[in-house]
Design a protein around this motif. Structure first.
Motif, PDB file in Angstrom:
ATOM      1  N   LEU A 120     -12.799  60.376  21.801  1.00 54.46           N
ATOM      2  CA  LEU A 120     -12.369  61.775  21.773  1.00 54.46           C
ATOM      3  C   LEU A 120     -12.617  62.400  20.402  1.00 54.46           C
ATOM      4  N   LYS A 121     -12.332  61.636  19.351  1.00 50.57           N
ATOM      5  CA  LYS A 121     -12.564  62.158  17.994  1.00 50.57           C
ATOM      6  C   LYS A 121     -14.058  62.393  17.752  1.00 50.57           C
ATOM      7  N   ASN A 122     -14.871  61.455  18.232  1.00 49.59           N
ATOM      8  CA  ASN A 122     -16.321  61.619  18.085  1.00 49.59           C
ATOM      9  C   ASN A 122     -16.815  62.851  18.843  1.00 49.59           C
ATOM     10  N   LEU A 123     -16.259  63.050  20.046  1.00 54.25           N
ATOM     11  CA  LEU A 123     -16.657  64.214  20.832  1.00 54.25           C
ATOM     12  C   LEU A 123     -16.239  65.512  20.158  1.00 54.25           C
ATOM     13  N   GLU A 124     -15.041  65.499  19.556  1.00 49.46           N
ATOM     14  CA  GLU A 124     -14.580  66.698  18.858  1.00 49.46           C
ATOM     15  C   GLU A 124     -15.546  67.068  17.730  1.00 49.46           C
ATOM     16  N   THR A 125     -15.991  66.064  16.997  1.00 45.29           N
ATOM     17  CA  THR A 125     -16.949  66.314  15.911  1.00 45.29           C
ATOM     18  C   THR A 125     -18.277  66.820  16.463  1.00 45.29           C
ATOM     19  N   THR A 126     -18.727  66.174  17.554  1.00 48.11           N
ATOM     20  CA  THR A 126     -19.998  66.574  18.162  1.00 48.11           C
ATOM     21  C   THR A 126     -19.935  68.008  18.686  1.00 48.11           C
ATOM     22  N   ILE A 127     -18.828  68.346  19.356  1.00 46.06           N
ATOM     23  CA  ILE A 127     -18.675  69.691  19.930  1.00 46.06           C
ATOM     24  C   ILE A 127     -18.664  70.752  18.837  1.00 46.06           C
ATOM     25  N   SER A 128     -17.992  70.450  17.730  1.00 46.11           N
ATOM     26  CA  SER A 128     -17.900  71.434  16.642  1.00 46.11           C
ATOM     27  C   SER A 128     -19.253  71.703  15.980  1.00 46.11           C
ATOM     28  N   MET A 129     -20.177  70.735  16.123  1.00 50.18           N
ATOM     29  CA  MET A 129     -21.481  70.879  15.468  1.00 50.18           C
ATOM     30  C   MET A 129     -22.606  71.210  16.443  1.00 50.18           C
ATOM     31  N   GLU A 130     -22.344  71.055  17.748  1.00 50.11           N
ATOM     32  CA  GLU A 130     -23.393  71.258  18.750  1.00 50.11           C
ATOM     33  C   GLU A 130     -23.757  72.738  18.874  1.00 50.11           C
ATOM     34  N   LYS A 131     -25.026  73.038  18.889  1.00 50.30           N
ATOM     35  CA  LYS A 131     -25.488  74.420  18.990  1.00 50.30           C
ATOM     36  C   LYS A 131     -26.181  74.689  20.325  1.00 50.30           C
ATOM     37  N   GLU A 132     -26.668  73.651  20.974  1.00 49.12           N
ATOM     38  CA  GLU A 132     -27.407  73.816  22.226  1.00 49.12           C
ATOM     39  C   GLU A 132     -26.411  73.924  23.392  1.00 49.12           C
ATOM     40  N   ALA A 135     -26.079  71.005  26.196  1.00 43.49           N
ATOM     41  CA  ALA A 135     -25.472  69.792  25.636  1.00 43.49           C
ATOM     42  C   ALA A 135     -23.989  69.998  25.375  1.00 43.49           C
ATOM     43  N   LEU A 136     -23.657  71.225  24.910  1.00 38.00           N
ATOM     44  CA  LEU A 136     -22.250  71.533  24.645  1.00 38.00           C
ATOM     45  C   LEU A 136     -21.428  71.455  25.920  1.00 38.00           C
ATOM     46  N   ASP A 137     -21.978  72.018  27.010  1.00 38.24           N
ATOM     47  CA  ASP A 137     -21.267  71.959  28.294  1.00 38.24           C
ATOM     48  C   ASP A 137     -21.045  70.517  28.735  1.00 38.24           C
ATOM     49  N   SER A 138     -22.060  69.692  28.543  1.00 40.19           N
ATOM     50  CA  SER A 138     -21.940  68.279  28.934  1.00 40.19           C
ATOM     51  C   SER A 138     -20.859  67.575  28.135  1.00 40.19           C
ATOM     52  N   HIS A 139     -20.860  67.820  26.821  1.00 42.34           N
ATOM     53  CA  HIS A 139     -19.839  67.203  25.963  1.00 42.34           C
ATOM     54  C   HIS A 139     -18.442  67.716  26.306  1.00 42.34           C
ATOM     55  N   MET A 140     -18.352  69.006  26.616  1.00 41.72           N
ATOM     56  CA  MET A 140     -17.050  69.584  26.971  1.00 41.72           C
ATOM     57  C   MET A 140     -16.499  68.950  28.245  1.00 41.72           C
ATOM     58  N   ARG A 141     -17.359  68.778  29.237  1.00 46.35           N
ATOM     59  CA  ARG A 141     -16.907  68.161  30.487  1.00 46.35           C
ATOM     60  C   ARG A 141     -16.441  66.726  30.242  1.00 46.35           C
ATOM     61  N   GLU A 142     -17.216  65.970  29.465  1.00 49.50           N
ATOM     62  CA  GLU A 142     -16.799  64.594  29.156  1.00 49.50           C
ATOM     63  C   GLU A 142     -15.479  64.586  28.408  1.00 49.50           C
ATOM     64  N   TYR A 143     -15.370  65.519  27.467  1.00 46.81           N
ATOM     65  CA  TYR A 143     -14.142  65.578  26.657  1.00 46.81           C
ATOM     66  C   TYR A 143     -12.929  65.867  27.536  1.00 46.81           C
ATOM     67  N   ASP A 144     -13.046  66.866  28.415  1.00 45.94           N
ATOM     68  CA  ASP A 144     -11.918  67.232  29.278  1.00 45.94           C
ATOM     69  C   ASP A 144     -11.529  66.082  30.204  1.00 45.94           C
ATOM     70  N   ASN A 145     -12.534  65.450  30.799  1.00 44.69           N
ATOM     71  CA  ASN A 145     -12.247  64.336  31.716  1.00 44.69           C
ATOM     72  C   ASN A 145     -11.598  63.166  30.986  1.00 44.69           C
ATOM     73  N   LEU A 146     -12.127  62.861  29.805  1.00 41.56           N
ATOM     74  CA  LEU A 146     -11.598  61.728  29.048  1.00 41.56           C
ATOM     75  C   LEU A 146     -10.192  62.017  28.548  1.00 41.56           C
ATOM     76  N   ARG A 147      -9.970  63.255  28.108  1.00 44.32           N
ATOM     77  CA  ARG A 147      -8.644  63.609  27.607  1.00 44.32           C
ATOM     78  C   ARG A 147      -7.608  63.565  28.723  1.00 44.32           C
ATOM     79  N   GLU A 148      -8.000  64.011  29.914  1.00 44.67           N
ATOM     80  CA  GLU A 148      -7.091  63.946  31.055  1.00 44.67           C
ATOM     81  C   GLU A 148      -6.749  62.494  31.401  1.00 44.67           C
ATOM     82  N   LYS A 149      -7.753  61.640  31.390  1.00 42.07           N
ATOM     83  CA  LYS A 149      -7.522  60.217  31.670  1.00 42.07           C
ATOM     84  C   LYS A 149      -6.641  59.597  30.585  1.00 42.07           C
ATOM     85  N   TYR A 150      -6.898  59.970  29.339  1.00 42.55           N
ATOM     86  CA  TYR A 150      -6.122  59.453  28.204  1.00 42.55           C
ATOM     87  C   TYR A 150      -4.642  59.803  28.359  1.00 42.55           C
TER      88      TYR A 150
END
Length: 659
Positions: A120-132, A135-150
């Protein structure tokens, strides 16, 4: 309460009502050489059952556990474990990583959650720096799903769970960073238990879990297991603990097993009734068969054709009868009695300002109390407060640092050491007992040992090869033959099975002398105590009553700490204090419930608002704003989960007060 939480609770309650077999043992047979340990053992455990496995030492309880977990194979029979069910076994080997600290060893149970945190921390860093955008949508979906599971799997609570379990089992916060290699054997056993509880297996298998626990930790464990949502299977000789935790009982006796509904006390009552009924039916059948055989004998004496026919007909009737068996013999019990050889004076012991310190570790100081003839006094207190050390000082095994104590007239002291250090490991059982009095004859010694179940060649066994229970019986035999009129007993029920504990209780109840004992066996304490002395550092609370009296006053004194030094409060005052405390507690719970509901509502509203903001095009294109909202959302979801837990806790407490 939010609707989704209500539905969740209702779902859990429906699951509790369903019964399914989660573990089944079919025709398990096991022998060691010519000794049959288990014979055609068949039973099953269902969801929601908390089962106590009982039997005398050597009945095969631990062997059965090892067969179930697959560490040994039975001679015949099979084990069925429901699909997806996980077994968790606490046995005598801790299996801890001694290179770890206490805290890190407990955290290893939640490695999968810690890995999620890192991702989750890695995704947060990636999302804050992602410009495309894609890719941002993909990371956001992974982040939301993982955070919900967490959140769903307890990511926001596991640290507090670790603290709660460690504290409940007697570890202070300042011990959390200790290396496991520095711990005593008892501490390691408690730590292994803590780790297993945190793992939450589907069937929690506990082999003597109450060893090394003080009364406070026992009470915490009882509460934990009482609320445990999954299966519990316990080997224990602690009857109080079994009564508090179990709802079914499995008995191993004479290699066979039988399952009873209810806890230990209910099992004991039902077993007595079953044996009485079985004996009565057996006697009635034997009486009827004897009557029929007498008729046959009479007809044969008359020896006419019709008499022969009548005799043969009656014999066929006997042959058709399904013969009932008499109840099998119960396992042998030790036979023990304590008889003093001299009556002591009325003043048995006086201790003044007793203190004990070890290098760098003050244990207790300024301890003072008196004991009178025929009292049965129990020393209670947390592990490490110095109870056993105090007994060693009084028995002359250790010197005190300061203070003094004095015995009264005509005192003959007998001491039972829980570590059994008074036994010479190089002697045989016979030699160890004979050492008490060389005037005893060989026959007298053999008879005494037979009372403690040492017969035949057993008396020539070296003490060093005996089990813990056998060594305890040797030590008790020595104590019985000592003729003491003042017994100092340090955990005398350790290593003893239930039959032996009952025999010891009866012997001590009929003892004509005085007793000072340390024990965590509350069934034992409840049966014998006439007075409780509670140790805590430099203070003593002296309760001049039995164990029920102690529990009642301890509860009321905890609610009214200003009265604690006196340890005595009138009944009417206690009732007023309890009523006042209950009203105050009810008002406080109502206030907390209202506050929790308001906070839950506000938090849910803010989370909805955040989700709307995050879905807007303006925020989607602003990575900084998006990161800020993600952080706030993570924080609020964690807070919401804790608010749910608090609401449930306050709600449950409120229901308890109403009942």
């Amino acid at each position: 309460m939010p609707m989704d939480k209500c539905l969740f609770r209702c779902s859990i309650e429906r699951q509790r009502e369903k019964k399914m077999i989660i573990l089944a043992c079919n025709d398990i047979t096991m022998s060691y050489g010519t000794d049959k340990i288990l014979e055609s053992v068949t039973f099953n455990l269902q969801t929601g059952e908390k089962t106590g496995l009982i039997g005398v030492n050597g009945a095969g309880k631990s062997t059965l556990f090892k067969i179930i977990t697959g560490s040994i194979q039975p001679d015949s029979g099979n084990i069925f474990l429901s699909k997806g069910q996980k077994l968790g076994l606490l046995d005598q080997n801790s299996g801890l990583d001694t290179a770890n600290t206490i805290w890190n060893e407990m955290l290893s149970t939640f490695a999968y959650l810690i890995n999620m945190e890192d991702r989750l921390k890695n995704l947060e860093t990636t999302i804050s720096m992602e410009k495309e955008s894609a890719a941002l949508d993909s990371h956001m979906r992974e982040y939301d799903n993982l955070r919900e599971k967490y959140a769903r799997e307890g990511g926001y609570e596991y640290n507090s769970r670790v603290r709660g379990v460690l504290r409940g089992l007697g570890f202070d916060d300042n011990q959390f960073q200790l290396g496991i290699h520095t711990l005593s054997g008892g501490q390691k056993t408690r730590l292994a238990l803590a780790k297993l509880l945190l793992e939450e297996p589907d069937i929690l298998m506990l082999d003597e879990p109450t060893n090394h626990l003080d009364i406070s930790a026992l009470e915490w464990l009882e509460d934990f297991l009482g609320n445990y949502k999954k299966g519990v299977f316990i080997i224990s000789h602690d009857r109080y603990f079994l009564d508090a935790v179990t709802n079914t009982t499995l008995e191993l006796e004479n290699s066979l097993c039988k399952k009873y509904l209810g806890n230990y006390s209910q099992y004991a009552g039902q077993k007595a009734i079953d044996r009485e009924i079985q004996q009565k039916h057996f006697e009635q059948q034997q009486k009827e068969i004897a009557r029929m055989e007498a008729f046959i004998e009479q007809q044969r004496r008359w020896n006419r054709e019709k008499n022969i026919i009548a005799a043969e007909s009656r014999q066929k009737a006997i042959d058709r009868i399904e013969k009932l068996e008499a109840p099998k013999s119960l396992p042998n019990k030790i036979k023990i009695y304590f008889k003093s050889t001299m009556v002591s004076g009325n003043d048995v012991l006086s201790a003044e300002a007793l203190s004990k310190e070890f290098p760098g570790k003050p244990l207790f100081h300024n301890i003072a109390f008196e004991i009178k003839r025929n009292e049965t006094v129990f020393l209670l207190g947390p592990n490490g407060c110095g109870k056993s050390t105090l007994l060693k000082i009084l028995a002359g095994r250790l010197p005190q640092t300061s203070g003094n104590f004095e015995y009264g007239h005509k005192i003959i002291l007998g001491y039972y050491d829980q570590e059994l250090q008074d036994l010479d490991e190089n002697r045989t059982v016979l030699e160890e007992i004979w050492d008490i009095d060389d005037k005893l004859t060989h026959t007298q010694i053999r008879n005494a040992l037979a009372q403690f179940l040492f017969t035949g060649e057993d008396v020539y066994k070296p003490v060093r090869i005996l089990s813990g229970g056998e060594k305890s019986r040797v030590a008790l035999a020595k104590l019985m033959l000592s003729g003491s009129n003042f017994l100092l007993l340090d955990e005398p029920t350790n290593h003893l099975d239930i039959n032996s504990r009952e025999a010891l209780e009866e012997a001590l109840a009929n003892f004509d002398g005085t007793i000072l004992a340390v024990s965590h066996d509350r069934y034992f304490i409840r049966k014998l105590a006439t007075r409780i002395i509670e140790m805590s550092g430099s203070s003593l609370n002296d309760y001049k009553g039995d164990y029920s009296y102690y529990l009642e006053h301890r509860k009321n004194l905890a609610a009214a700490p200003e009265e604690a030094p006196e340890a005595m409060v009138s009944g009417s005052k206690l009732e007023r204090l309890e009523s006042k405390e209950e009203k105050s507690r009810r008002r406080k719970l109502e206030r907390l419930l209202t506050q929790s509901e308001e906070e839950i509502s506000k938090t849910e509203e803010r989370l909805t608002h955040i989700e709307n903001e995050m879905s807007s095009e303006a925020v989607q294109s602003d990575h900084v704003a998006l990161t800020v909202l993600l952080d706030e959302q993570t924080h609020l979801k964690s807070r919401l989960e804790k608010l749910y837990e608090a609401w449930e806790l306050y709600s449950d407490e409120s229901v308890k007060l109403d009942n």
